[in-house]
Design an enzyme around this catalytic site. Structure first.
Site, PDB file in Angstrom:
ATOM      1  CG  PHE A 273       1.252   7.167   5.404  1.00 15.62           C
ATOM      2  CD1 PHE A 273       0.222   7.041   4.766  1.00 15.62           C
ATOM      3  CD2 PHE A 273       2.131   6.146   5.581  1.00 15.62           C
ATOM      4  CE1 PHE A 273      -0.433   5.784   4.404  1.00 15.62           C
ATOM      5  CE2 PHE A 273       1.748   4.864   5.068  1.00 15.62           C
ATOM      6  CZ  PHE A 273       0.598   4.607   4.583  1.00 15.62           C
TER       7      PHE A 273
ATOM      8  CE  LYS B  97      -0.645   3.351   7.123  1.00 14.24           C
ATOM      9  NZ  LYS B  97      -1.864   3.500   7.303  1.00 14.24           N
TER      10      LYS B  97
ATOM     11  CB  VAL C 187       1.420  -0.423   4.023  1.00 17.52           C
ATOM     12  CG1 VAL C 187       1.326  -1.451   4.933  1.00 17.52           C
ATOM     13  CG2 VAL C 187       0.747   0.901   4.562  1.00 17.52           C
TER      14      VAL C 187
ATOM     15  CG  ASP D  94     -11.751   7.974   5.361  1.00 25.10           C
ATOM     16  OD1 ASP D  94     -12.683   8.131   4.690  1.00 25.10           O
ATOM     17  OD2 ASP D  94     -10.623   7.858   5.010  1.00 25.10           O
TER      18      ASP D  94
ATOM     19  N   GLY E 233       0.787  -1.319   0.021  1.00 21.60           N
ATOM     20  CA  GLY E 233       0.128  -0.059   0.107  1.00 21.60           C
ATOM     21  C   GLY E 233       0.770   1.303   0.003  1.00 21.60           C
ATOM     22  CB  VAL E 234       1.564   3.713  -1.929  1.00 21.54           C
ATOM     23  CG1 VAL E 234       2.511   5.120  -2.117  1.00 21.54           C
ATOM     24  CG2 VAL E 234       2.299   2.690  -2.460  1.00 21.54           C
TER      25      VAL E 234
END
Ligand code: NAG
Ligand code: NAG
Ligand code: NAG
Length: 870
Positions: free
Chosen positions: A547, A564, A550, A660, A543-544
């Site tokens: 921040f 992360k 991941v 969220d 994941g990107v």
């Protein structure tokens, strides 16, 4: 998830009890030949039945269970077909615990009786009062009936013991132990299969318990005071622990209980040291504890503080046990001073869930001697255990007069108390009526619906505008999601509710937290993380986000981790980083993704999470090649997510708003268990009562945004409820919340679904894969819940707790009906390589969609193994 949570944590390991037994009607006489002469106990009522067995069964504890023919007179069946199973599964040891080698209790699991209609056992009660009721379940293989699919309810005359119960795992036996008060001279145990299902039972014990085992009153720790009326409650035994000692089997217990060792429940085992004395040193007092309360062996072992010689050992010994947070619990703690050399040396505080239970407990004065047993009962209200666990702590009292502070604990019993519906499992009472809270019927709803129509057009225009803007400037959007904003923006005072495990809970700074090592998650060195991720290999990226990235990593013991790594350029002050980890590490709930640890070496900021193998819920709904989920699976996932949010909202005095909620932030583990993730935008709720909202710039995801929040920029928990309503329709219809490619009136799912529903056309937009498998009642309840969530005004929306109950109700109403013809249930082969599919799929999706940092994944072997006592 629900099924798994029900699996009994206690395996009856062995029932040795040397003796002689003669069985006349329902009374047994024991000649006890133990190392220590316990006062032997002869129960007035003693019904032991090995259901389905052709012959009576003698256990190695000397007790004989009646065979099926011998117990036929207790069984009242209309014209039910009864089936006994006598198959002996190869190699299966139903009690999967290794320490059970010498046990003969497996004999009870080898046969079962199946009921395909409501059936009951009726017993004459010779002596009204407290009775143990022990039920043994093991889903044996059978040629016609698949016992793992049996779903049923077990009730007594006035208590619901199990509701919609099933044993899904064919490798595990389930043992349930109850302590119930029987007030009449008859007792009925009723098995009621759910629609189109059946029930089964392997063995039953109904045995008188001593009158004074549990008295009517106890100390209430929250709210503080006396609790009276225990006699009106039934109990389900959740945990029985012999602290600091080995397992005690029914053979060595005076009442055929099993006491497990406490090791796995200790939060900081290194801080404790076990002590034991020869059992014959224990002297029971004239009043109070007796050998029936707990046997010598419980009091002859204890845990004490490892550094008891140190003049200021400043910590607590802590035990944590998972429980169902919707019930109140009776907690019995056993103490016996086997550590002091002289009187008046030992004083310590006792805490239950962070609240003071006893201040400066002084065993010397209470028992006027050493080695004399003492016990104390506490009642903890459901509202004080919303984090899903019972936490027992003992620690030196600050007013201690001793120069060698110490604290001890010998034994723990945790029992679930029946609720106001007279149930130990859910909110249906024994006559079948639902006693949960009903959301108030709403006149306002209609007005709200009107507003939805009126504002829908405006909202769509605004939302589309927002989407366009976002598409045009993805960089700017991302920038707001700094590493730190991804963490919970809470300060210490907001969070004291979560701090029960930490010694620094009261302070607002955490200066020594890195070195204190007390339950702040594991500290990882940079080296370890380099190894886990093959030096942050690009191949390991799952994941990107704004921040940073991941990574999927693997720890030394093979545990998968989601790692992360903060982008160094978006760094925040080190103190803030530490404080935020401190907060996050305490957010522990079965349905929230857990933080496992962190690394702050060399100005790195890295967080390590449990890995969720099956990735985001959205991938299982649409836009991927994954097999589709059945209606039941979808309901269970929604229930899990609702539980997680309910905990966020109500776990503290103040609550936390997620901000969220969407299908990419609900992650699934390898059992399709749902956990809420990504608290990047979360906010602490309003600080005081007269303040009902938090003012804040509008953040969140389009398509899920609460229109009221959008307009007034005021945030409440009800904004999450709205977003969750959108999730519910997304799950039902399997399409995105916002799909700009569709004709205009269909773009916004929330609005489109409500519109179709009002026209009675909802079925036309339900996911075609499941539309035929949903029972009309279940669908009605579900849509009703979703519709209420989408109410225009927050005040008209239900709380997450209400939503949760409605979804559970929808699951009840679905019964077991679709399983027979649900194509999703025949996907075993597909499920087998689901792991790979998910990984491949989420990689693809996450790397392409890099503005969405939902790549945080889930599934913690570390925590998943915890027992789920109920
Ligand atoms: C149970 O009792 C026997 C003696 O009857 C003793 O040898 C054994 O150690 C006891 N087990 C435990 C766990 O205390
Ligand atoms: C007591 O602790 C020691 C070492 O810490 C351990 O080996 C032993 O098994 C423990 N005894 C019991 C009865 O748990
Ligand atoms: C022990 O736990 C209680 C309750 O969680 C807490 O208030 C107290 O400060 C703790 N004591 C120490 C020495 O950490």
């Amino acid at each position: 998830m629900g099924g798994e949570a029900r699996w009994g944590w206690r395996k009856l390991d062995s029932i040795p009890f040397i003796g002689l037994c003669s069985l006349i009607l329902a009374s047994l006489c024991f000649d006890v030949a133990l190392g220590i002469k316990s006062s032997s106990y002869t129960p007035a009522d003693n019904y032991l039945i090995n259901c389905g067995a052709p012959d009576s069964t003698l256990l190695d504890d000397g007790r004989t269970f009646k065979s099926d023919p011998q117990s036929a007179s207790y069984l009242s069946t209309d014209e039910n077909i009864l089936t006994s199973i006598t198959s002996l599964p190869k190699n299966v040891s139903p009690s999967s615990s290794s320490s059970s080698s010498s046990s003969s209790s497996f004999l009870l699991y080898l046969t079962a009786r199946i009921f395909n209609h409501e059936s009951m056992y009726r017993f004459l009660v010779f002596r009204p009062g407290r009775h143990w009721l022990r039920l043994y379940f093991y889903p044996l293989p059978h040629s016609t009936y698949s016992l793992t699919s049996a779903t049923f309810t077990v009730t007594t005359d006035n208590i619901v013991l199990l509701h919609g119960f099933s044993v899904k795992d064919s490798t595990k036996s389930v043992f349930k132990e109850y302590l119930i008060n029987i007030t009449s001279d008859k007792f009925t145990l009723k098995f009621s299969p759910m629609k189109n299902s059946f029930a089964f039972i392997n063995a039953i014990e109904l045995v008188s318990a001593p009158d004074d085992l549990v008295t009517d009153s106890a100390s209430a720790v929250f709210p503080v005071g006396d609790f009276n009326g225990l006699d009106d409650h039934a109990f389900e035994v959740s945990y029985t622990l012999n602290v600091g000692g080995p397992i005690i089997t029914p053979k060595n217990d005076t009442l055929w209980r099993t006491w497990l060792p406490d090791g796995q429940f200790m939060i900081f085992p290194h801080g404790a040291k076990n002590v034991s004395v020869p059992p014959d040193i224990i002297k029971y007092p004239d009043g109070g504890a007796t050998p029936l309360t707990a046997p010598h062996w419980v009091y002859a072992t204890a845990d004490q503080m490892a550094e008891s010689g140190v003049s200021n050992p400043n910590f607590n010994l802590t035990w944590e046990m998972n429980v169902d947070p919707t019930f109140s619990y009776l907690i019995r703690l056993h103490f016996c001073d086997i550590v002091s050399k002289v009187l008046n040396e030992l004083y310590f505080n006792v805490y239950v869930n962070g609240m003071l239970g006893v201040s400066s407990l002084d065993l010397s004065t209470l028992t006027s001697g050493l080695g004399i047993p003492y016990y104390k009962d506490f009642v903890i209200n459901a509202s004080a255990i919303s984090n899903g666990s019972v936490i027992i702590q003992v620690g030196p009292s600050s007013t201690s007069r001793s120069s060698f502070p110490n604290a001890i604990l010998n034994g723990v019993e945790v029992m679930k108390m029946s609720n106001s519906a007279g149930s130990l499992d859910g909110l249906f009472s024994s006559d079948g009526t639902y006693r949960g809270r009903h959301s108030r019927p709403t006149l306002k709803m209609k007005i709200a619906v009107g507003f939805v129509i009126a504002l829908g057009v405006t909202a769509i225009a605004l939302l589309l505008l927002g989407v366009l803007r976002r598409l045009r400037s993805p960089k700017g959007y991302e920038k707001q999601k700094t590493f730190s904003s991804w963490l919970l923006p809470l300060n210490a005072s907001h969070c004291s509710f979560l701090s029960s495990k930490s010694k620094s809970s009261r302070s607002t700074t955490f200066p020594s937290f890195v070195s204190s090592g007390l339950n702040l998650g594991q500290f990882f060195t940079l080296n370890e993380l380099h190894e886990a991720t093959k030096s942050f290999d690009e191949q390991a990226v799952i994941g990107v986000g704004g921040f940073g990235k991941v990574y999927l990593g693997e720890s030394e013991d093979g545990t998968k981790l989601a790692i992360k790594r903060g982008n160094p350029s978006s760094s925040q002050g080190i103190n803030e980083f530490q404080t935020e980890i401190q907060m996050l590490s305490k957010l522990r709930h079965r349905h929230l993704v857990s933080l496992i640890g962190y690394c702050d070496e060399q100005s790195e900021m890295i967080l390590v999470y449990e890995y969720m193998a099956y990735g985001p819920l959205r991938d299982h709904l649409y836009g991927s090649s994954l097999p589709h989920l059945s209606w039941r699976q979808r309901l269970e996932i929604c229930i899990g997510a609702a539980r997680g949010l309910h905990y966020l909202h109500t776990g503290s005095a103040q609550g936390i708003i997620h901000r969220d909620v969407k299908t990419t932030n609900i992650l699934l583990d390898e059992n399709f268990g749902a956990k809420v993730s990504d608290f990047g935008l979360s906010k602490a709720g309003p600080a005081s009562l007269d303040q009902t909202h938090v003012s804040t710039a509008v953040k969140g995801s389009f398509g899920y945004l609460d229109p009221e929040y959008f307009r007034r920029q005021q945030l409440t928990e009800k904004s999450d409820v709205y977003s969750f309503g959108v999730v519910l329709f997304e799950v039902l219809c399997a399409r995105p919340a916002l799909d700009p490619a569709l004709p205009r009136e269909q773009v916004n799912l929330a609005e489109w679904a409500m519109k179709q529903h009002r026209k009675g056309l909802l079925e036309s937009i339900i996911d075609p894969n499941i539309v035929g498998t949903i029972t009309p009642e279940s669908l009605r309840k579900y849509v009703e819940a979703a519709e209420k969530c989408l109410a225009e005004y927050g005040v008209d929306r239900p709380s997450m707790g209400d939503v949760l109950w409605n979804l559970e109700y929808a699951l009840q109403l679905q019964g077991t009906s679709p399983t027979n013809f649900d194509p999703a249930d025949n996907t075993e082969a597909k499920v087998a390589n689901m792991d790979q599919l998910c990984r491949k799929d989420s990689e693809k999706q996450l790397i392409v969609d890099s503005s969405d940092d939902s790549g945080l994944a889930v599934g913690s072997p570390i925590f998943a193994e915890k027992f789920q006592g109920r």
